[in-house]
Design an enzyme around this catalytic site. Structure first.
Site, PDB file in Angstrom:
ATOM      1  N   GLU A 215     -20.961 -12.081  -9.576  1.00 40.29           N
ATOM      2  CA  GLU A 215     -19.861 -11.890  -8.637  1.00 40.29           C
ATOM      3  C   GLU A 215     -19.386 -10.444  -8.608  1.00 40.29           C
ATOM      4  O   GLU A 215     -19.081  -9.890  -7.544  1.00 40.29           O
ATOM      5  CB  GLU A 215     -18.694 -12.818  -8.982  1.00 40.29           C
ATOM      6  CG  GLU A 215     -19.006 -14.302  -8.896  1.00 40.29           C
ATOM      7  CD  GLU A 215     -19.184 -14.797  -7.470  1.00 40.29           C
ATOM      8  OE1 GLU A 215     -19.058 -13.991  -6.527  1.00 40.29           O
ATOM      9  OE2 GLU A 215     -19.463 -16.006  -7.295  1.00 40.29           O
ATOM     10  N   ARG A 219     -19.888  -8.177  -5.120  1.00 46.41           N
ATOM     11  CA  ARG A 219     -18.635  -7.889  -4.414  1.00 46.41           C
ATOM     12  C   ARG A 219     -18.129  -6.477  -4.707  1.00 46.41           C
ATOM     13  O   ARG A 219     -17.848  -5.713  -3.781  1.00 46.41           O
ATOM     14  CB  ARG A 219     -17.563  -8.917  -4.799  1.00 46.41           C
ATOM     15  CG  ARG A 219     -17.909 -10.350  -4.449  1.00 46.41           C
ATOM     16  CD  ARG A 219     -16.785 -11.288  -4.834  1.00 46.41           C
ATOM     17  NE  ARG A 219     -17.217 -12.677  -4.883  1.00 46.41           N
ATOM     18  CZ  ARG A 219     -16.646 -13.678  -4.216  1.00 46.41           C
ATOM     19  NH1 ARG A 219     -15.613 -13.442  -3.438  1.00 46.41           N
ATOM     20  NH2 ARG A 219     -17.096 -14.913  -4.329  1.00 46.41           N
ATOM     21  N   ASP A 365     -29.955 -20.348  -3.838  1.00 47.23           N
ATOM     22  CA  ASP A 365     -30.064 -19.728  -2.524  1.00 47.23           C
ATOM     23  C   ASP A 365     -30.572 -18.291  -2.514  1.00 47.23           C
ATOM     24  O   ASP A 365     -31.617 -17.972  -1.951  1.00 47.23           O
ATOM     25  CB  ASP A 365     -28.727 -19.832  -1.789  1.00 47.23           C
ATOM     26  CG  ASP A 365     -27.530 -19.407  -2.640  1.00 47.23           C
ATOM     27  OD1 ASP A 365     -27.715 -18.991  -3.797  1.00 47.23           O
ATOM     28  OD2 ASP A 365     -26.389 -19.490  -2.131  1.00 47.23           O
ATOM     29  N   GLU A 533     -22.185 -18.030   5.947  1.00 46.75           N
ATOM     30  CA  GLU A 533     -23.642 -18.123   6.044  1.00 46.75           C
ATOM     31  C   GLU A 533     -24.139 -18.409   7.458  1.00 46.75           C
ATOM     32  O   GLU A 533     -25.139 -17.829   7.910  1.00 46.75           O
ATOM     33  CB  GLU A 533     -24.171 -19.187   5.076  1.00 46.75           C
ATOM     34  CG  GLU A 533     -24.096 -18.793   3.615  1.00 46.75           C
ATOM     35  CD  GLU A 533     -22.688 -18.927   3.038  1.00 46.75           C
ATOM     36  OE1 GLU A 533     -22.410 -18.306   2.001  1.00 46.75           O
ATOM     37  OE2 GLU A 533     -21.866 -19.685   3.632  1.00 46.75           O
TER      38      GLU A 533
END
Length: 634
Positions: A215, A219, A365, A533
């Site tokens: 994360e 980010r 993913d 997405e």
């Protein structure tokens, strides 16, 4: 221009008044009767048709022989001849009014289709620029709520008007939003964000405790590096990114300095591990790292760091960042797979996969996303990274063979899961997260150029064309996951109706949807987190196929966000249930709504030369990084 035909006949556009010239009443009646005889044979005349004919004759008689405006005495006093002439004249007039058809008008398009039928390219551009401006206004509204009630916190709770730290306390929304503000030209927000970063962020990094490697990389590190590049760092020019380089308040060198400091601390996750697989958590203030409580790392998390660390090596001149990150993918190359597909957990202690669960949703993913994106990012570095492209192609073949199915009764194409591996049962479950895949497939097929150019240059293989077709089919499914609900917003997870599945009463609430029986939404899966997405894939597919329907779909999604998630005090909120109106709200604005969702919508409605896909690759948090360089020096 849409390939759909106009909703009215083209001949309606070119009408003339000769069609409405005077016709005698006798001709009107006889023509109507002849036409009626032509259409219906006497032998097939029903009672209803006979009565209709009788009504027409009776109406004609009444008009010709009766008038409420004249009495019998008036007729006698004015002369029978004159009276008869007057009645005939009035009767003709009335018949003419009854039988005369109104003129046909030029076609009128429904409001939601007007954008596809602009009369010139410039009108089309201005039409979408106006919608793009609406997205910018939404971004400013979202930022205003965060600034007023949560500045310095990771995320805003818009209903209770306060901030919350769930991502390590590094002000994640500020950094996630910065490059969005730069792209939109929201200079005031850029100045506010940069002021906080310059004065607060380094202190936070040096004093904060545990953060998640994945994360924080996608980010914070990714956001800093993207803003560094877009604001003029790395010798970037306006021609490279398509936005004016007139920003005030951005000090690119400070962004790079902070990025290096953060990168050094995050490296401990790699160097502390006994294998090339990094630990999942880092303690920033003492530069240490440790595994998750269960000892495992997510496959997607450890393989979704390479774009950011590679670019940090490039701009810092130090190869250590990219070198450590690329060891992960080099190690994945050696591991056994199921037709290119991999389980969602891996052990940093053994370096081996754990379990058999295969899916392209959470924890799986972005492994597939970064295979192709890292290869594109460094495609000028030579053939030594071609193994990434080969791994990607093998994985997409595995997706098509093992995971792609069609729903019943309408045949939506979707990607399911193998929770017990390839020898176990197939699950028709599809996370909203899987909607990254259409964009990734399209990007992998054309490498960022338009389909038209790729065809003209004879660059598309049969497998590329197959992947493009799958991309478009899946994008439709992802959009229908929105359209099937009462709110027009997608659930976090959907199931698809397949043979042998008899669950009922789990539809999305929009009874007018063609796919109401194909998509099932379980009660625990009905929330919406403002995820990006689907609009990400719409953006990529519009850039590559140039099909305007993706813009129209994106606009419908944006309107639903505006209608149901906007908070009056500022910000937007997640929802608990998208299948009911009014929807229950969750009181949380995720950082990715500003950093990804609104950014992709803004770019979807804008010029294709702004952050072009043949010059930039977006990390999994929508931070664009440049691709036009040779590999860093080892």
């Amino acid at each position: 221009m849409s390939s759909r035909s106009l909703p009215y006949s083209v001949q309606d556009v070119h009408y003339d008044n000769a069609k409405f010239r005077h016709r005698s009443p006798f001709k009107v009646i006889t023509q109507a009767l002849v036409t009626s005889r032509i259409r219906y044979s006497c032998g097939g005349c029903s009672i209803g048709k006979f009565l209709m004919l009788l009504m027409i004759v009776g109406l004609t008689y009444l008009v010709m022989h009766r008038s409420p405006d004249h009495s019998a005495s008036n007729v006698l006093s004015n002369g029978v001849e004159n009276g008869e002439h007057k009645y005939v004249k009035e009767g003709v007039s009335r018949i003419r009014r009854i039988w005369r058809k109104p003129p046909r008008l030029p076609p009128q398009l429904p409001p939601d289709e007007e954008g596809n039928f602009r009369s010139s390219p410039e009108e089309q551009r201005l039409y979408w620029v106006s919608r793009q401006q609406k997205v910018k206004e939404a971004f400013i509204h979202a930022w205003s709520g965060y600034r007023d009630y949560a500045m310095g916190y990771d995320e805003l709770m818009p209903l209770s008007r306060r901030g919350t730290d769930g991502l390590g306390g590094l002000g994640a929304t500020i950094i996630d939003s910065l490059d969005t503000a730069i792209i939109m030209g929201a200079d005031e927000i850029v100045i506010e964000a940069m002021s906080w970063i310059e004065n607060k962020l380094m202190e936070r990094i040096e004093k904060k405790g545990q953060v998640n490697l994945f994360e924080t990389t996608i980010r914070v590190l990714g956001g800093l590096l993207s803003a560094y590049h877009l604001s003029g760092g790395d010798n970037v020019t306006t021609g490279d990114i398509g936005i004016p380089m007139t920003l005030k308040g951005v000090k690119s060198n400070i962004l790079l300095e902070i990025a290096k400091n953060l990168g050094d601390r995050l490296l401990s996750a790699f160097t502390s591990s006994p294998t090339p697989i990094p630990f999942s958590d880092v303690v920033l203030h003492d530069r240490s790292a440790h595994p998750a409580p269960d000892g495992l790392s997510s496959t997607s998390e450890v393989s979704t760091l390479q774009l950011e660390f590679n670019y940090l090596s490039k701009v810092s001149g130090d190869p250590k960042y990219g070198s450590e990150a690329m060891k992960v993918l080099e190690h994945f190359r050696t591991l056994p797979k199921v037709e290119g597909l991999v389980p969602i957990y891996i052990s940093p202690h053994s370096g081996q996969f754990n379990g058999e669960n295969i899916r392209l949703g959470s924890r799986g993913d972005s492994y597939y996303e970064y295979l192709i994106k890292v290869w594109i990012q460094q495609k000028n570095s030579g053939s030594q990274l071609n193994y990434l492209y080969e791994m990607y192609e093998e994985a997409m073949r595995g997706v098509r063979h093992l995971l792609v199915r069609r729903s019943i009764p309408k045949g939506l194409v979707f990607v399911g899961e193998l929770p017990y591996g390839s020898n176990g049962a197939f699950s028709p479950k599809m996370d909203h997260l899987v909607c990254f895949l259409p964009g990734t497939l399209a990007l992998g097929a054309t490498k960022g150029i338009t389909r038209k150019k790729a065809v003209e240059r004879n660059l598309l293989t049969p497998e590329d064309l197959e992947n493009l077709k799958l991309a478009e089919d899946l994008a439709k499914t992802c959009f229908e996951m929105y359209a099937v609900t009462s709110t027009g917003l997608a659930p976090e997870i959907a199931y698809f109706h397949v043979e042998g599945d008899s669950e009922g009463g789990l539809d999305g609430g929009n009874k007018s949807s063609e796919y109401i029986d194909d998509i099932l939404i379980k009660h625990n899966d009905r929330h919406n987190l403002l995820r990006p997405e689907t609009v990400e894939s719409l953006f990529v597919l519009h850039r590559i196929t140039e099909d305007p329907k993706y813009r129209e779909w994106g606009w419908q999604i944006f309107e639903a966000f505006e209608k149901y998630t906007k908070a009056d005090s500022g910000g937007y909120t997640s929802l608990d249930d998208v299948t009911v109106i009014p929807p229950r709200k969750r009181d949380k604005m995720e950082t990715f709504f500003l950093g990804e969702t609104l950014k992709y919508l803004y770019l979807l409605f804008g010029d294709e030369h702004v952050v072009p896909l043949d010059k930039f690759v977006f990390n999994t948090e929508a931070h664009p990084l440049p691709i036009s360089w040779s590999k860093y020096s080892a």
